[in-house]
Design a protein around this motif. Structure first.
Motif, PDB file in Angstrom:
ATOM      1  N   HIS A 277      -1.085   1.057  -2.580  1.00 53.78           N
ATOM      2  CA  HIS A 277      -1.161   2.117  -3.451  1.00 53.78           C
ATOM      3  C   HIS A 277      -2.550   2.285  -4.289  1.00 53.78           C
ATOM      4  CE1 HIS A 277      -0.164   5.007  -6.581  1.00 53.78           C
ATOM      5  NE2 HIS A 277       0.689   5.410  -5.805  1.00 53.78           N
ATOM      6  N   ASP A 278      -3.066   3.335  -4.399  1.00 52.62           N
ATOM      7  CA  ASP A 278      -4.430   3.423  -5.053  1.00 52.62           C
ATOM      8  C   ASP A 278      -4.325   2.783  -6.491  1.00 52.62           C
ATOM      9  OD1 ASP A 278      -5.088   4.917  -3.103  1.00 52.62           O
ATOM     10  OD2 ASP A 278      -4.810   6.823  -4.282  1.00 52.62           O
TER      11      ASP A 278
ATOM     12  N   LYS B 194      -1.040  -0.476  10.170  1.00 58.17           N
ATOM     13  CA  LYS B 194      -2.074  -0.485   9.146  1.00 58.17           C
ATOM     14  C   LYS B 194      -1.553  -1.057   7.842  1.00 58.17           C
ATOM     15  CE  LYS B 194      -4.985   2.154  11.391  1.00 58.17           C
ATOM     16  NZ  LYS B 194      -6.038   1.776  12.254  1.00 58.17           N
TER      17      LYS B 194
ATOM     18  N   ASN C 265      -7.912  -2.699   2.761  1.00 62.79           N
ATOM     19  CA  ASN C 265      -6.782  -1.500   2.628  1.00 62.79           C
ATOM     20  C   ASN C 265      -7.044  -0.514   3.925  1.00 62.79           C
ATOM     21  OD1 ASN C 265      -4.801   0.000   1.918  1.00 62.79           O
ATOM     22  ND2 ASN C 265      -5.918   1.035   0.072  1.00 62.79           N
ATOM     23  N   GLY C 266      -6.127  -0.146   4.793  1.00 62.03           N
ATOM     24  CA  GLY C 266      -6.479   0.703   5.898  1.00 62.03           C
ATOM     25  C   GLY C 266      -6.673   0.253   7.250  1.00 62.03           C
ATOM     26  N   GLU C 267      -6.772  -1.145   7.160  1.00 64.49           N
ATOM     27  CA  GLU C 267      -7.371  -1.957   8.510  1.00 64.49           C
ATOM     28  C   GLU C 267      -5.871  -2.000   9.250  1.00 64.49           C
ATOM     29  OE1 GLU C 267     -10.409  -2.353   9.699  1.00 64.49           O
ATOM     30  OE2 GLU C 267     -11.130  -1.320   7.489  1.00 64.49           O
TER      31      GLU C 267
ATOM     32  N   SER D   2       2.124   0.569   7.371  1.00 61.21           N
ATOM     33  CA  SER D   2       2.509   1.697   7.876  1.00 61.21           C
ATOM     34  C   SER D   2       1.654   1.907   9.183  1.00 61.21           C
ATOM     35  CB  SER D   2       2.348   2.574   6.768  1.00 61.21           C
ATOM     36  OG  SER D   2       2.461   3.998   7.232  1.00 61.21           O
TER      37      SER D   2
ATOM     38  N   ILE E 284       1.859  -4.678  -1.106  1.00 60.39           N
ATOM     39  CA  ILE E 284       1.127  -4.054  -0.130  1.00 60.39           C
ATOM     40  C   ILE E 284       2.069  -3.542   0.895  1.00 60.39           C
ATOM     41  CG2 ILE E 284      -0.938  -5.436  -0.138  1.00 60.39           C
ATOM     42  CD1 ILE E 284      -0.087  -7.094   2.415  1.00 60.39           C
TER      43      ILE E 284
ATOM     44  N   GLN F 175      -4.823  -0.805  -5.809  1.00 61.61           N
ATOM     45  CA  GLN F 175      -6.156  -1.097  -5.210  1.00 61.61           C
ATOM     46  C   GLN F 175      -7.127  -0.906  -6.480  1.00 61.61           C
ATOM     47  OE1 GLN F 175      -7.770   1.814  -2.380  1.00 61.61           O
ATOM     48  NE2 GLN F 175      -9.126   0.206  -1.475  1.00 61.61           N
TER      49      GLN F 175
ATOM     50  N   THR G 109      -1.695  -1.090   3.990  1.00 62.35           N
ATOM     51  CA  THR G 109      -1.733  -0.057   2.942  1.00 62.35           C
ATOM     52  C   THR G 109      -1.386  -0.744   1.667  1.00 62.35           C
ATOM     53  OG1 THR G 109       0.310   0.806   3.152  1.00 62.35           O
ATOM     54  CG2 THR G 109      -1.551   1.709   4.521  1.00 62.35           C
TER      55      THR G 109
END
Length: 164
Positions: free
Chosen positions: A142-143, A138, A102-104, A135, A132, A146, A140
Protein backbone atom coordinates in the motif's frame (compact mmCIF):
# COMPACT_ATOMS: atom_id res chain seq x y z
CA UNK A 1 -23.80 7.00 7.29
CA UNK A 2 -21.11 7.46 9.97
CA UNK A 3 -22.51 4.51 11.92
CA UNK A 4 -22.35 2.32 8.82
CA UNK A 5 -18.75 3.35 8.13
CA UNK A 6 -17.83 2.75 11.78
CA UNK A 7 -19.42 -0.73 11.74
CA UNK A 8 -17.60 -1.60 8.51
CA UNK A 9 -14.28 -0.40 9.96
CA UNK A 10 -14.94 -2.31 13.20
CA UNK A 11 -15.68 -5.48 11.24
CA UNK A 12 -12.52 -5.07 9.13
CA UNK A 13 -10.38 -4.52 12.22
CA UNK A 14 -12.02 -7.39 14.12
CA UNK A 15 -11.48 -9.82 11.26
CA UNK A 16 -7.74 -9.18 11.42
CA UNK A 17 -7.31 -8.77 15.18
CA UNK A 18 -9.73 -11.42 16.40
CA UNK A 19 -10.58 -13.51 13.30
CA UNK A 20 -14.28 -12.75 13.77
CA UNK A 21 -16.67 -9.98 12.72
CA UNK A 22 -17.03 -8.20 16.06
CA UNK A 23 -14.90 -7.91 19.19
CA UNK A 24 -15.39 -10.18 22.17
CA UNK A 25 -16.68 -8.84 25.46
CA UNK A 26 -13.87 -6.88 27.05
CA UNK A 27 -12.29 -5.97 23.72
CA UNK A 28 -14.97 -3.53 22.49
CA UNK A 29 -13.47 -0.42 24.08
CA UNK A 30 -9.91 -1.44 23.20
CA UNK A 31 -11.00 -1.99 19.59
CA UNK A 32 -12.71 1.40 19.49
CA UNK A 33 -9.55 3.13 20.75
CA UNK A 34 -7.34 1.40 18.18
CA UNK A 35 -9.79 2.30 15.41
CA UNK A 36 -9.82 5.92 16.55
CA UNK A 37 -6.07 6.17 16.02
CA UNK A 38 -6.20 4.32 12.70
CA UNK A 39 -8.58 7.05 11.52
CA UNK A 40 -10.61 4.54 9.53
CA UNK A 41 -7.82 3.88 7.02
CA UNK A 42 -8.29 0.25 5.90
CA UNK A 43 -4.58 -0.56 5.60
CA UNK A 44 -3.94 0.83 9.09
CA UNK A 45 -6.84 -1.21 10.47
CA UNK A 46 -5.48 -4.37 8.83
CA UNK A 47 -1.91 -3.78 9.98
CA UNK A 48 -2.89 -3.01 13.57
CA UNK A 49 -5.33 -5.92 13.59
CA UNK A 50 -2.63 -8.32 12.43
CA UNK A 51 -0.20 -6.88 14.97
CA UNK A 52 -2.68 -7.46 17.82
CA UNK A 53 -3.88 -10.89 16.67
CA UNK A 54 -3.58 -13.53 19.42
CA UNK A 55 -2.04 -10.99 21.79
CA UNK A 56 -3.07 -10.56 25.39
CA UNK A 57 -5.15 -7.59 26.52
CA UNK A 58 -2.01 -6.18 28.14
CA UNK A 59 -0.32 -5.91 24.71
CA UNK A 60 -3.40 -4.15 23.33
CA UNK A 61 -3.37 -1.71 26.26
CA UNK A 62 0.36 -1.02 25.83
CA UNK A 63 -0.10 -0.41 22.10
CA UNK A 64 -2.91 2.05 22.86
CA UNK A 65 -0.72 3.83 25.44
CA UNK A 66 2.04 4.12 22.86
CA UNK A 67 -0.41 5.56 20.36
CA UNK A 68 -1.61 8.10 22.95
CA UNK A 69 1.97 9.33 23.48
CA UNK A 70 2.04 10.37 19.84
CA UNK A 71 0.99 14.00 20.10
CA UNK A 72 -0.41 14.37 16.59
CA UNK A 73 -1.22 10.87 15.46
CA UNK A 74 -0.62 10.27 11.80
CA UNK A 75 -1.30 7.09 9.91
CA UNK A 76 2.41 6.49 9.33
CA UNK A 77 3.09 6.62 13.06
CA UNK A 78 0.28 4.15 13.61
CA UNK A 79 1.61 1.84 10.90
CA UNK A 80 5.14 2.10 12.34
CA UNK A 81 3.99 0.03 15.32
CA UNK A 82 3.91 -3.07 13.13
CA UNK A 83 7.26 -2.23 11.54
CA UNK A 84 8.80 -1.87 15.01
CA UNK A 85 7.55 -5.38 15.84
CA UNK A 86 9.56 -6.98 13.02
CA UNK A 87 12.97 -8.59 13.48
CA UNK A 88 15.97 -7.19 11.57
CA UNK A 89 15.66 -9.49 8.53
CA UNK A 90 11.93 -8.78 8.25
CA UNK A 91 12.60 -5.04 8.51
CA UNK A 92 15.20 -5.25 5.73
CA UNK A 93 12.80 -7.11 3.44
CA UNK A 94 10.06 -4.58 4.21
CA UNK A 95 12.41 -1.70 3.33
CA UNK A 96 13.60 -3.45 0.14
CA UNK A 97 10.01 -3.84 -1.02
CA UNK A 98 9.18 -0.23 -0.11
CA UNK A 99 12.17 1.20 -1.94
CA UNK A 100 12.82 -1.16 -4.84
CA UNK A 101 10.58 -4.19 -5.18
CA UNK A 102 6.98 -2.95 -5.01
CA UNK A 103 5.17 -4.10 -8.14
CA UNK A 104 7.85 -6.59 -9.15
CA UNK A 105 7.26 -10.22 -10.13
CA UNK A 106 7.00 -12.40 -7.02
CA UNK A 107 9.37 -15.05 -8.37
CA UNK A 108 12.04 -12.47 -9.24
CA UNK A 109 11.70 -10.97 -5.76
CA UNK A 110 12.02 -14.38 -4.11
CA UNK A 111 15.16 -15.09 -6.15
CA UNK A 112 16.60 -11.66 -5.30
CA UNK A 113 15.95 -12.16 -1.58
CA UNK A 114 17.47 -15.63 -1.69
CA UNK A 115 20.66 -14.46 -3.41
CA UNK A 116 20.85 -11.49 -1.01
CA UNK A 117 21.08 -13.80 1.99
CA UNK A 118 17.50 -13.33 3.14
CA UNK A 119 15.15 -16.22 3.45
CA UNK A 120 12.28 -15.52 1.06
CA UNK A 121 9.85 -17.38 3.28
CA UNK A 122 10.31 -14.57 5.82
CA UNK A 123 8.25 -12.51 3.39
CA UNK A 124 5.25 -14.68 4.25
CA UNK A 125 5.33 -13.07 7.70
CA UNK A 126 5.00 -9.68 6.03
CA UNK A 127 2.00 -10.98 4.10
CA UNK A 128 0.45 -12.38 7.29
CA UNK A 129 0.86 -8.97 8.94
CA UNK A 130 -0.72 -7.22 5.91
CA UNK A 131 2.49 -5.26 5.27
CA UNK A 132 2.82 -6.65 1.73
CA UNK A 133 0.54 -8.62 -0.57
CA UNK A 134 0.81 -10.76 -3.67
CA UNK A 135 -1.59 -9.86 -6.44
CA UNK A 136 -1.42 -11.20 -10.02
CA UNK A 137 2.04 -12.67 -9.22
CA UNK A 138 3.34 -9.23 -8.19
CA UNK A 139 4.58 -8.08 -4.80
CA UNK A 140 2.46 -5.11 -3.76
CA UNK A 141 2.54 -2.68 -0.88
CA UNK A 142 0.00 0.00 0.00
CA UNK A 143 1.16 3.55 -0.75
CA UNK A 144 1.04 4.47 2.96
CA UNK A 145 3.31 1.56 3.88
CA UNK A 146 5.66 2.35 1.00
CA UNK A 147 5.87 5.95 2.21
CA UNK A 148 6.64 4.73 5.72
CA UNK A 149 9.45 2.50 4.45
CA UNK A 150 11.00 5.27 2.40
CA UNK A 151 10.81 7.69 5.32
CA UNK A 152 12.52 5.16 7.60
CA UNK A 153 15.37 4.82 5.09
CA UNK A 154 15.68 8.62 4.81
CA UNK A 155 15.83 8.99 8.59
CA UNK A 156 18.64 6.44 8.87
CA UNK A 157 20.99 8.75 6.99
CA UNK A 158 20.52 12.32 5.86
CA UNK A 159 23.18 11.91 3.18
CA UNK A 160 21.62 9.81 0.36
CA UNK A 161 25.04 8.27 -0.49
CA UNK A 162 25.12 6.59 2.94
CA UNK A 163 21.66 5.02 2.71
CA UNK A 164 21.37 1.27 2.36
Amino acid sequence: MKALMFNHALELFSRHALRQNYPDVGYEELSRKVMEYAQGVPSALKVLGCFLFEREKEVWENAIKKLRRILHPSIQEVLKLSYDGLDDKEKNIFLDVACFLNGEDVYSVMKFLDTSGFYPEIGIILIDKSLIAVSCNKITMHDLLQGLGREIVQQKSIDPRNRS
